[in-house]
Write an enzyme that holds these catalytic residues in place. Structure first.
Site, PDB file in Angstrom:
ATOM      1  N   ASN A 150     108.673  93.254  83.020  1.00  0.00           N
ATOM      2  CA  ASN A 150     107.405  93.048  83.710  1.00  0.00           C
ATOM      3  C   ASN A 150     107.026  94.257  84.559  1.00  0.00           C
ATOM      4  O   ASN A 150     105.857  94.579  84.702  1.00  0.00           O
ATOM      5  CB  ASN A 150     107.485  91.805  84.599  1.00  0.00           C
ATOM      6  CG  ASN A 150     106.202  91.583  85.360  1.00  0.00           C
ATOM      7  OD1 ASN A 150     105.166  91.298  84.769  1.00  0.00           O
ATOM      8  ND2 ASN A 150     106.242  91.755  86.685  1.00  0.00           N
ATOM      9  N   ASP A 216     103.862  96.800  88.015  1.00  0.00           N
ATOM     10  CA  ASP A 216     103.815  96.070  86.741  1.00  0.00           C
ATOM     11  C   ASP A 216     103.483  97.018  85.594  1.00  0.00           C
ATOM     12  O   ASP A 216     102.567  97.840  85.700  1.00  0.00           O
ATOM     13  CB  ASP A 216     102.735  94.972  86.796  1.00  0.00           C
ATOM     14  CG  ASP A 216     103.206  93.745  87.556  1.00  0.00           C
ATOM     15  OD1 ASP A 216     103.711  93.904  88.684  1.00  0.00           O
ATOM     16  OD2 ASP A 216     103.067  92.634  87.018  1.00  0.00           O
ATOM     17  N   ASP A 246     113.516  88.685  81.986  1.00  0.00           N
ATOM     18  CA  ASP A 246     113.138  88.357  83.352  1.00  0.00           C
ATOM     19  C   ASP A 246     111.640  88.042  83.420  1.00  0.00           C
ATOM     20  O   ASP A 246     110.820  88.744  82.819  1.00  0.00           O
ATOM     21  CB  ASP A 246     113.466  89.572  84.236  1.00  0.00           C
ATOM     22  CG  ASP A 246     113.259  89.312  85.713  1.00  0.00           C
ATOM     23  OD1 ASP A 246     113.838  88.343  86.222  1.00  0.00           O
ATOM     24  OD2 ASP A 246     112.509  90.075  86.356  1.00  0.00           O
ATOM     25  N   GLU A 282     113.061  83.625  81.102  1.00  0.00           N
ATOM     26  CA  GLU A 282     112.970  82.972  82.406  1.00  0.00           C
ATOM     27  C   GLU A 282     111.502  82.695  82.727  1.00  0.00           C
ATOM     28  O   GLU A 282     110.724  83.623  82.919  1.00  0.00           O
ATOM     29  CB  GLU A 282     113.549  83.871  83.497  1.00  0.00           C
ATOM     30  CG  GLU A 282     113.460  83.247  84.878  1.00  0.00           C
ATOM     31  CD  GLU A 282     113.260  84.247  86.026  1.00  0.00           C
ATOM     32  OE1 GLU A 282     113.554  83.874  87.168  1.00  0.00           O
ATOM     33  OE2 GLU A 282     112.800  85.377  85.778  1.00  0.00           O
TER      34      GLU A 282
END
Ligand code: CA
Length: 544
Positions: A150, A216, A246, A282
């Site tokens: 990310n 990001d 993640d 996740e």
């Protein structure tokens, strides 16, 4: 580097607690269980076999390398430390490890990566990593690593190059990726926006949802996707079995559809590099939302609905109806398989972002801690255990406290002991260290070992489809069958402190008490079709 004064203080408190015996129970054992029932557990379970392990249905140990085991006495855990504990990991019955981020990073947690294709020097070298993979292979232990896509660190060369470019860019010029491809790697804006941070030395802003130190990535960029593909190939070539992804719901914050689309590309790209490359995502959100990500074709999504202090497992142990535990599994089977029939659930009970489970229950003598561990491990899929949970370690509050040094010994100077994160508070342990638990059949540690052994003995437990035995289930008893490729087991759980008798006359095909997990003094008995279940106990019956 010497150990910090703070750590010495912290460890001194631990030692004191160990000496004064702070177990919240008057029974002597580590976990509050008398010898009698552990004799039954050890006797009955010792004949359990071990089912073949040849797919992604694993029993996975989550390791925070920083706090796990230190091989060179600098206070920080490292890859050689993990290697030194592989016999322990194997002995516990784990057949996969998940390493939290191992790449260079300026933070202790390393979720802001400076270089995706290297090992943080504090953890060791690529040679150490290769050695770890090779030694794991000898034990049929898979290794998966955290892939944090990310965002990068602000210190990543990609971000620094884009930053330098924007600093030099005349204010009346439009930026161009032709001059600086790295401008395309992140989401820059001339306008202040929600989730954006000012880019120092410029009049630009950049997207940084978690923290200004974590810009990001622009995951829509073909250049970024090529980098990601190269990163996956790098680690696949170094022998990883797959990746833990993640923060997948943050790929496109607030847009599950776009995040799922990116995930679809990612999984497909990974599997084109290695056809059995395993992915677990996740998405810390509600069940329907994380289930939706199965549409990407991802193997597994972490099952947040059973985890944490208010998930299904803890709720049942705190008084919700026992049968809710089985029914929730049935509901999930229907939901997940309706989206991706090849899904592999990823149950877990706690992780590095959650308070440790020993703090969920008050004065329970360790029985609920044990029972909860088994309720996680008896679920189908790839079951995850966070390091230290098998000892009943404590840790809550700030993140650092949840990532305390693995409690190998009550002596902080003992071989392998880590200092833990610098900003960690004193973490008061309730249950004894590994050294004190390892030879105690009544310990939390041994209970976990027996629960994993039970899981690994039956493919019907690790892979099976759950069907509720509604006529046997109640507020106190959860009974259900699990079936896989013709193998069937009946599981009966007493999730309360009361003794219960369960009449199995309608289930005569399950005529053998095959394995038990008991947490208290009384034995489970099975006589004339009646199963006698002491408080917080689990029975596994088969048809032999
Ligand atoms: Ca070290």
């Amino acid at each position: 580097m010497s150990r910090s004064f703070k750590t010495i203080q912290f460890c001194a408190v631990l030692s004191l607690l160990a000496v004064t015996g702070c177990t919240p129970t008057d029974s002597t054992a580590a976990g509050g269980q008398s010898a009698a029932s552990s004799v039954q557990m050890m006797e009955l379970n010792k004949d359990l076999g071990h089912a073949e392990v040849n797919d992604a249905y694993r029993t996975t140990y989550e390791i925070f390398v920083y706090s796990f085991a230190d091989s060179d006495n600098d206070g920080t855990g490292d890859l050689q430390g993990v290697i030194s504990k592989l016999d322990y990991i194997e002995d516990m019955g784990f057949n996969q490890i998940w390493l939290m981020p191992v790449s260079p990073s300026g933070t202790y947690h390393k979720y802001d990566v400076d270089d995706y294709m290297a090992i943080d020097p504090a953890y060791g070298t690529m040679d150490d990593f290769d050695e770890l993979i090779s030694k794991c292979r000898e034990k049929n232990i898979n290794v998966i690593i955290d892939l944090v896509l990310n965002h990068t660190s602000v210190n990543h060369p990609w971000f620094k190059a884009a930053w330098d470019y924007l600093k030099e860019l005349p204010s009346d010029w439009g930026p161009s990726s032709d001059y600086c491809p790295y401008f395309d790697y992140y989401n820059f804006s001339r306008d202040a926006q929600d989730g954006y941070a000012p880019l120092e030395g410029t009049n630009w802003y950049y997207e940084a949802r978690f923290w200004s130190g974590m810009p990001d990535l622009n995951l829509g960029s073909e250049r970024v996707r090529k980098e990601i593909s190269d990163i996956m190939k790098f680690w696949i070539d170094h022998g990883v079995a797959g990746f833990r992804l993640d923060a997948v719901t943050s790929y496109y914050t607030g847009n599950n559809e776009m995040s799922t689309d990116f995930l679809k590309w990612l999984v497909s790209e990974g599997k084109s590099l290695k056809n059995d490359c395993y992915f677990v995502g996740e998405g810390w959100t509600d069940r329907n939302t994380f289930a939706g990500y199965y549409a990407s074709g991802i193997d597994s999504m972490f099952d947040f609905s059973f985890a944490n202090n208010e998930g299904v497992i803890a709720s049942v142990l705190k008084g919700a109806d026992a049968k809710a535990y089985g029914q929730a599994q049935v509901n999930e089977q229907e939901l997940f398989s309706s989206i991706n029939k090849n899904y592999i659930n990823a149950p877990f009970y706690t992780n590095h972002d959650m308070a440790r489970s020993a703090g969920y229950y008050v004065n329970d003598g360790g029985r609920k801690v044990k029972m909860a561990g088994a309720m996680n491990l008896l679920m189908s899929g790839n079951a995850f255990v966070y390091y230290g949970e098998e000892l009943g370690m404590k840790g809550s509050g700030k993140d650092e406290n949840k990532r305390a040094p693995m409690y190998w010994s009550s002596d902080p100077e003992a071989e392998g002991m880590c200092d833990g994160p610098a900003d960690m508070d004193e973490v008061k342990m309730v249950w004894p260290s590994y050294e004190e638990q390892k030879d105690d059949d009544t310990s939390i540690l041994n209970y976990y070992r027996q629960a994993i052994k039970t899981r690994n003995a039956f493919r019907s437990i690790s892979h099976g489809t759950v069907t509720m035995a509604d006529d046997l289930s109640s507020a106190s008893i959860c009974a259900y069958t699990k079936e896989y490729e013709g193998e069937k087991v009946l599981l009966v759980l007493n999730t309360t402190e009361n003794e219960e008798d369960v009449n199995l006359s309608a289930y005569s095909e399950f005529n053998t008490l095959k394995a038990v997990l008991n947490t208290g003094e009384e034995e489970i008995t099975f006589k004339d079709g009646t199963l006698h279940m002491p408080a917080f106990s689990i029975a596994v019956l088969t048809g032999e």
